[in-house]
Motif scaffolding. Structure first.
Motif, mmCIF file in Angstrom:
data_model
loop_
_atom_site.group_PDB
_atom_site.id
_atom_site.type_symbol
_atom_site.label_atom_id
_atom_site.label_comp_id
_atom_site.label_asym_id
_atom_site.label_seq_id
_atom_site.Cartn_x
_atom_site.Cartn_y
_atom_site.Cartn_z
ATOM 1 N N LYS A 101 -36.951 35.808 2.963
ATOM 2 C CA LYS A 101 -36.572 34.557 2.326
ATOM 3 C C LYS A 101 -36.478 34.672 0.817
ATOM 4 O O LYS A 101 -36.125 33.722 0.145
ATOM 5 C CB LYS A 101 -37.601 33.469 2.686
ATOM 6 C CG LYS A 101 -37.174 32.628 3.872
ATOM 7 C CD LYS A 101 -36.046 31.688 3.496
ATOM 8 C CE LYS A 101 -35.165 31.309 4.635
ATOM 9 N NZ LYS A 101 -35.844 30.586 5.673
ATOM 10 N N GLN A 128 -29.947 37.016 4.819
ATOM 11 C CA GLN A 128 -29.518 35.634 5.002
ATOM 12 C C GLN A 128 -28.862 35.118 3.736
ATOM 13 O O GLN A 128 -29.359 35.326 2.652
ATOM 14 C CB GLN A 128 -30.721 34.738 5.291
ATOM 15 C CG GLN A 128 -31.438 35.069 6.543
ATOM 16 C CD GLN A 128 -32.477 34.016 6.850
ATOM 17 O OE1 GLN A 128 -32.317 32.865 6.479
ATOM 18 N NE2 GLN A 128 -33.535 34.416 7.516
ATOM 19 N N ASN A 129 -27.772 34.386 3.928
ATOM 20 C CA ASN A 129 -27.136 33.769 2.776
ATOM 21 C C ASN A 129 -27.959 32.621 2.225
ATOM 22 O O ASN A 129 -27.730 32.163 1.119
ATOM 23 C CB ASN A 129 -25.762 33.239 3.174
ATOM 24 C CG ASN A 129 -24.667 34.144 2.686
ATOM 25 O OD1 ASN A 129 -24.800 34.755 1.647
ATOM 26 N ND2 ASN A 129 -23.605 34.236 3.433
ATOM 27 N N ILE A 130 -28.902 32.119 3.047
ATOM 28 C CA ILE A 130 -29.700 30.989 2.574
ATOM 29 C C ILE A 130 -31.034 31.447 1.998
ATOM 30 O O ILE A 130 -31.900 30.644 1.728
ATOM 31 C CB ILE A 130 -29.939 29.961 3.700
ATOM 32 C CG1 ILE A 130 -30.414 30.663 4.964
ATOM 33 C CG2 ILE A 130 -28.689 29.165 3.966
ATOM 34 C CD1 ILE A 130 -30.729 29.705 6.086
ATOM 35 N N GLN A 176 -30.087 29.743 -4.009
ATOM 36 C CA GLN A 176 -29.894 30.478 -2.774
ATOM 37 C C GLN A 176 -28.861 31.572 -2.982
ATOM 38 O O GLN A 176 -28.017 31.475 -3.869
ATOM 39 C CB GLN A 176 -29.496 29.520 -1.658
ATOM 40 C CG GLN A 176 -30.664 28.635 -1.263
ATOM 41 C CD GLN A 176 -30.320 27.657 -0.173
ATOM 42 O OE1 GLN A 176 -29.300 26.983 -0.242
ATOM 43 N NE2 GLN A 176 -31.163 27.576 0.831
ATOM 44 N N PHE A 178 -26.157 32.610 -1.490
ATOM 45 C CA PHE A 178 -24.715 32.365 -1.496
ATOM 46 C C PHE A 178 -24.285 31.665 -2.767
ATOM 47 O O PHE A 178 -23.212 31.934 -3.295
ATOM 48 C CB PHE A 178 -24.299 31.572 -0.250
ATOM 49 C CG PHE A 178 -24.614 30.112 -0.299
ATOM 50 C CD1 PHE A 178 -23.673 29.222 -0.773
ATOM 51 C CD2 PHE A 178 -25.840 29.641 0.126
ATOM 52 C CE1 PHE A 178 -23.954 27.869 -0.815
ATOM 53 C CE2 PHE A 178 -26.123 28.296 0.082
ATOM 54 C CZ PHE A 178 -25.183 27.405 -0.398
ATOM 55 N N ASP B 251 -23.381 30.741 7.653
ATOM 56 C CA ASP B 251 -24.680 31.296 7.284
ATOM 57 C C ASP B 251 -25.214 30.647 6.012
ATOM 58 O O ASP B 251 -26.407 30.699 5.735
ATOM 59 C CB ASP B 251 -24.556 32.813 7.086
ATOM 60 C CG ASP B 251 -25.907 33.495 7.080
ATOM 61 O OD1 ASP B 251 -26.883 32.862 7.530
ATOM 62 O OD2 ASP B 251 -25.990 34.642 6.642
ATOM 63 N N SER B 252 -24.347 30.032 5.238
ATOM 64 C CA SER B 252 -24.794 29.382 4.008
ATOM 65 C C SER B 252 -25.354 27.995 4.287
ATOM 66 O O SER B 252 -25.849 27.337 3.388
ATOM 67 C CB SER B 252 -23.635 29.253 3.020
ATOM 68 O OG SER B 252 -23.004 30.488 2.875
ATOM 69 N N LEU B 253 -25.230 27.549 5.519
ATOM 70 C CA LEU B 253 -25.743 26.235 5.877
ATOM 71 C C LEU B 253 -27.147 26.386 6.437
ATOM 72 O O LEU B 253 -27.463 27.388 7.045
ATOM 73 C CB LEU B 253 -24.876 25.623 6.971
ATOM 74 C CG LEU B 253 -23.587 24.959 6.543
ATOM 75 C CD1 LEU B 253 -22.741 24.695 7.757
ATOM 76 C CD2 LEU B 253 -23.894 23.679 5.835
ATOM 77 N N MET B 254 -27.948 25.361 6.251
ATOM 78 C CA MET B 254 -29.297 25.426 6.770
ATOM 79 C C MET B 254 -29.543 24.172 7.596
ATOM 80 O O MET B 254 -29.193 23.074 7.189
ATOM 81 C CB MET B 254 -30.273 25.508 5.612
ATOM 82 C CG MET B 254 -31.614 26.021 5.995
ATOM 83 S SD MET B 254 -32.381 26.881 4.637
ATOM 84 C CE MET B 254 -32.934 25.544 3.637
ATOM 85 N N GLU B 261 -32.961 27.778 12.220
ATOM 86 C CA GLU B 261 -32.670 27.451 10.834
ATOM 87 C C GLU B 261 -31.269 27.888 10.435
ATOM 88 O O GLU B 261 -30.589 27.211 9.689
ATOM 89 C CB GLU B 261 -33.705 28.127 9.945
ATOM 90 C CG GLU B 261 -33.752 27.554 8.555
ATOM 91 C CD GLU B 261 -34.880 28.151 7.765
ATOM 92 O OE1 GLU B 261 -35.205 29.334 8.008
ATOM 93 O OE2 GLU B 261 -35.439 27.450 6.900
ATOM 94 N N ARG B 262 -30.850 29.042 10.970
ATOM 95 C CA ARG B 262 -29.552 29.579 10.537
ATOM 96 C C ARG B 262 -28.459 29.043 11.437
ATOM 97 O O ARG B 262 -28.446 29.300 12.639
ATOM 98 C CB ARG B 262 -29.578 31.108 10.584
ATOM 99 C CG ARG B 262 -30.529 31.708 9.589
ATOM 100 C CD ARG B 262 -30.579 33.219 9.742
ATOM 101 N NE ARG B 262 -29.425 33.870 9.127
ATOM 102 C CZ ARG B 262 -29.271 35.184 9.096
ATOM 103 N NH1 ARG B 262 -30.172 35.967 9.629
ATOM 104 N NH2 ARG B 262 -28.212 35.718 8.538
#
Lengths: 367, 369
Positions: A101, A128-130, A176, A178, B251-254, B261-262
């Motif tokens: 993370k 992860q992009n987030i 984040q 991205f 993938d940029s959304l949560m 989560e992804r």
């Protein structure tokens, strides 16, 4: 004959499926090490490459404060990919970045050039992009070695710190991955990264680093960071302060809006920022209830506007555009290759016209 | 019957993400993608309207039957074989693309060939079913999946991370004259109506397609979303550096309080469903076209027994797909998709106008007698 062929055919299909499953890389969860945070530092003096620090979660059946256990591994290599491969031979389980993370860039790395290290982060599929990105001060390794006392499970502190589920602080701006990659590439908006430092056995995030397309160029102090948050993200859970006749008055914000326009005036461009803020007193001298609130509002208007203007001018002097003013200019002017060149010549001489309209809604519970 | 028509349109337009359409459009975002999208809306709608007229004139008849009414066998057979190749390519590109996607995002240790084999195995079975069954399968798949599509689109377009300035900055380039590549990519979204080349067999005599104004509405919206939402998430510049642009966007959304989560996992599963149904449909249509070239083969919409020919043809399709993805890499795949999309435009225009011409002649004949 067909009586035999059909079952045989079905058997063949089932076997095919079974073989395919055994060929999959599904590895049990107890044979995996989940990376929860990764720190990227430049290699020690005199060496080329990177020093990578991974914080690995050690699974534990107990979930209670302080029960979280982690293992920290550091390794030097010429590339990040090589470092990860090397690290795999130091641990007994498969590394999994699926839960990572936090990607932390060491301050020394970000001060020189961060572009090469981004290559790995943006190409790797299980990144992860987030995930959150930040700067580690003085370096990423120090931050990785912090073991917060109250963690219920590994990495919990990081998730709560940056996500909005735990603490909500106006000084923490979460960035984040991205969004960071978007800002690095964008014409008209520059990257920002929160600065994470160690204090006792925990993390502190109060400052914002301003980056250009290659490196860190400036830093915002906590007050400026809060102002940035208010202007850019309209962050309501924050405060504004004003000094009136030696007293410090603090308003906690209920609602906040901010709009800006870029207008041509005379022979130069002006950025007109308008903020509307409403809230109630959180700290004020006794008797504030009986004073003329209109005058107080006026004082707040002037002081907050001056503070905002100072921030905008500081950012402009640093030669970066973390607010995305350039993108707004591109969004509102004809689309051709000239537009961007125009903006590049406009921004250094752009003037700021900030007007704030504070609305005091109450004095809190006392007079 | 109307809803079946719109299921096809919705299926094909939502599959545009699998066929690199957003990638190709975004590649030309400063060079005429926006105006091409607008042009494609007009052209695509016009073609769809002409085609639906053809279907009204020949109820219960698929394209093979219509062609055999007006053309001698030695002309109609090559046309039909060529058309079946077009459908085969469309669905196989999508299927092979999905297998690669699984390999990239789900499990890099599995070879994409094995995934493709499994998927192709499923599609052999489903595409050999009768025309009626395939139609029902489409209906069920759409009912199950469209809410998830809408959920993801809703989630994406209302996200606070969506940068409207980036979207507006790209939209400022609407004055740039259209180009053929982005035009070809975007007109694909409108192409769902062509599936009626076979499904028209299911239509009864008094069949009419209503609510045709929905076609430009739905498709243009799909086009706008699949083009602009990735730009909003990745900015005007970085957006062009991603290959699987919508996977990265999802993938940029949560999902804040969901069980996962992804969003990407939800997205990939959704597109697994849609890709399988799309391939089923595509292979089925291609198979019916090949079958109609054989002598003594009568079009049946729901035969009691599955003809042996179905199995043979579908297996051949599967083998061709496997062979193609074995010999081609990611880059060649993309190039082929690009050329296929452009070729499609010509083929489709010629086909629609030919059929429309036949429908006019049929109408005149009716008046004469």
């Amino acid at each position: 004959m067909t009586r035999f062929i059909r079952p045989l055919f079905m058997l063949a299909v089932v076997l095919l499926v079974v073989f395919a499953i055994s060929g999959c890389g599904f590895r049990d969860i107890d044979k995996r090490f989940f990376v929860i945070a990764m720190g990227i530092d430049p290699a020690p003096e005199g060496q080329k490459g990177y020093s990578i620090t991974l914080r690995l979660a050690i699974p534990s059946p107990k979930i209670e404060p302080g029960a979280a256990k982690t293992q920290v591994e550091t390794i030097n290599a010429t590339t990040i990919a090589e470092a990860i491969r090397l690290l795999k031979s130091h641990v007994d389980k498969e590394l999994d970045f699926g839960h990572c993370k936090l990607y932390l860039f060491g301050e020394r790395l970000i001060q020189t050039d961060y572009n090469d290290s981004l290559e790995w982060v943006s190409r790797r599929r299980d990144v992860q992009n987030i995930a959150y990105v930040a700067i580690g001060r003085p370096d990423a390794k120090t931050i990785m070695n912090v073991e917060p006392q109250g963690e219920r499970f590994p990495g919990n502190t990081i998730f709560l710190l940056f996500g909005n589920d735990g603490t909500q602080s106006s000084y923490i701006i979460n960035e984040q991955l991205f969004d960071f990659l978007r800002r690095v590439g964008e014409k008209g908006m520059d990257p920002i990264l929160p600065i994470m430092r160690k204090e006792d056995n925990g993390y502190v995030v109060t400052r914002l680093g301003l980056l250009d397309k290659r490196k860190l160029v400036a830093e915002l102090n906590p007050q400026e960071t809060e102002m940035y948050n208010q202007i850019r993200d309209r962050y309501a859970k924050s405060t504004i302060t004003a000094n009136i006749k030696g007293d410090t008055l603090v308003i906690s914000i209920d609602r906040i809006t901010s709009h800006y326009k870029i207008r041509k005036e005379g022979n130069g461009y002006v950025l007109k920022l308008r903020m509307n803020i409403g809230g109630i007193f959180e700290e004020a001298p006794r008797g504030v209830y009986d004073q003329d609130w209109h005058k107080l509002e006026q004082a707040f208007n002037d002081q907050v506007a001056a503070e905002a203007k100072r921030l905008l001018e500081k950012v402009q002097r640093a030669g970066v555009d973390p607010f995305g003013f350039g993108l707004r200019y591109r969004a509102t002017h004809a689309g051709n290759s000239q537009t961007w060149k125009e903006w590049e010549s406009i921004y250094p001489t752009l003037k700021f016209d900030v007007k704030v309209n504070v609305d005091i809604e109450g004095s809190g519970l006392v007079h | 019957m109307n809803r079946y028509f719109y299921y096809n349109i919705a299926l094909v337009s939502s599959l545009n993400l699998m066929l690199f359409v957003p990638y190709l459009l975004i590649h030309d975002r400063y060079e005429g993608a926006v105006s091409s999208m607008v042009c494609a809306t007009f052209a695509g709608t016009a073609l769809a309207f002409l085609y639906s007229h053809v279907m009204k004139v020949f109820p219960g008849k698929g394209m093979p039957e219509i062609l055999s009414l007006f053309l001698p066998k030695f002309i109609s057979v090559p046309i039909l074989l060529f058309m079946s190749l077009m459908w085969l390519m469309a669905s196989s590109i999508a299927l092979a693309g999905y297998a690669v996607l699984i390999n990239r995002f789900f499990n890099p240790d599995t070879s994409s060939m094995i995934v493709l084999m499994l998927l192709a195995g499923v599609c052999i079975y489903t595409s050999t079913r009768s025309t009626l069954t395939v139609m029902f399968v489409i209906e069920m798949a759409m009912i199950v999946n469209l809410p998830i599509v809408l959920f993801i689109l809703f989630k994406a377009s209302t996200s606070s991370n969506l940068d409207w300035d980036a979207i507006r900055a790209v939209a400022q380039y609407w004055k740039v004259p259209p180009k053929f590549e982005p035009f070809a990519a975007s007109i694909y979204v409108f192409t769902g109506y062509t599936n009626y080349a076979v499904f028209n067999r299911l239509n009864p005599h008094n069949f009419r397609i209503r609510y045709r104004w929905l076609i430009p509405l739905i498709c243009f919206l799909v086009l706008l979303i699949s083009f602009f939402v990735p730009i909003g998430f990745h900015g005007t510049e970085a957006v062009a550096s991603y290959l699987y642009i919508w996977s990265v966007t999802s993938d940029s959304l949560m999902l804040g309080y969901g069980f996962i989560e992804r969003v990407i996992f939800l997205f990939l599963l959704l597109f697994l469903n849609l890709t399988i149904v799309y391939t089923t449909t595509g292979w089925h249509i291609a198979m019916e076209m090949v079958k109609s070239c054989m002598p003594r083969m009568k079009p049946q919409i729901d035969p009691a027994r599955t003809p042996k020919a179905n199995w043979f043809i579908a297996s051949a399709f599967a083998l061709a797909t496997l062979a193609a993805s074995y010999f081609l890499n990611e880059k060649q795949n993309l190039t082929i998709t690009q050329y296929w999309l452009m070729l499609r435009v010509y083929v489709e225009v010629v086909m629609v106008f030919l059929l429309f011409f036949f429908s006019l002649r049929a109408g005149r004949k009716k008046l004469g007698t």
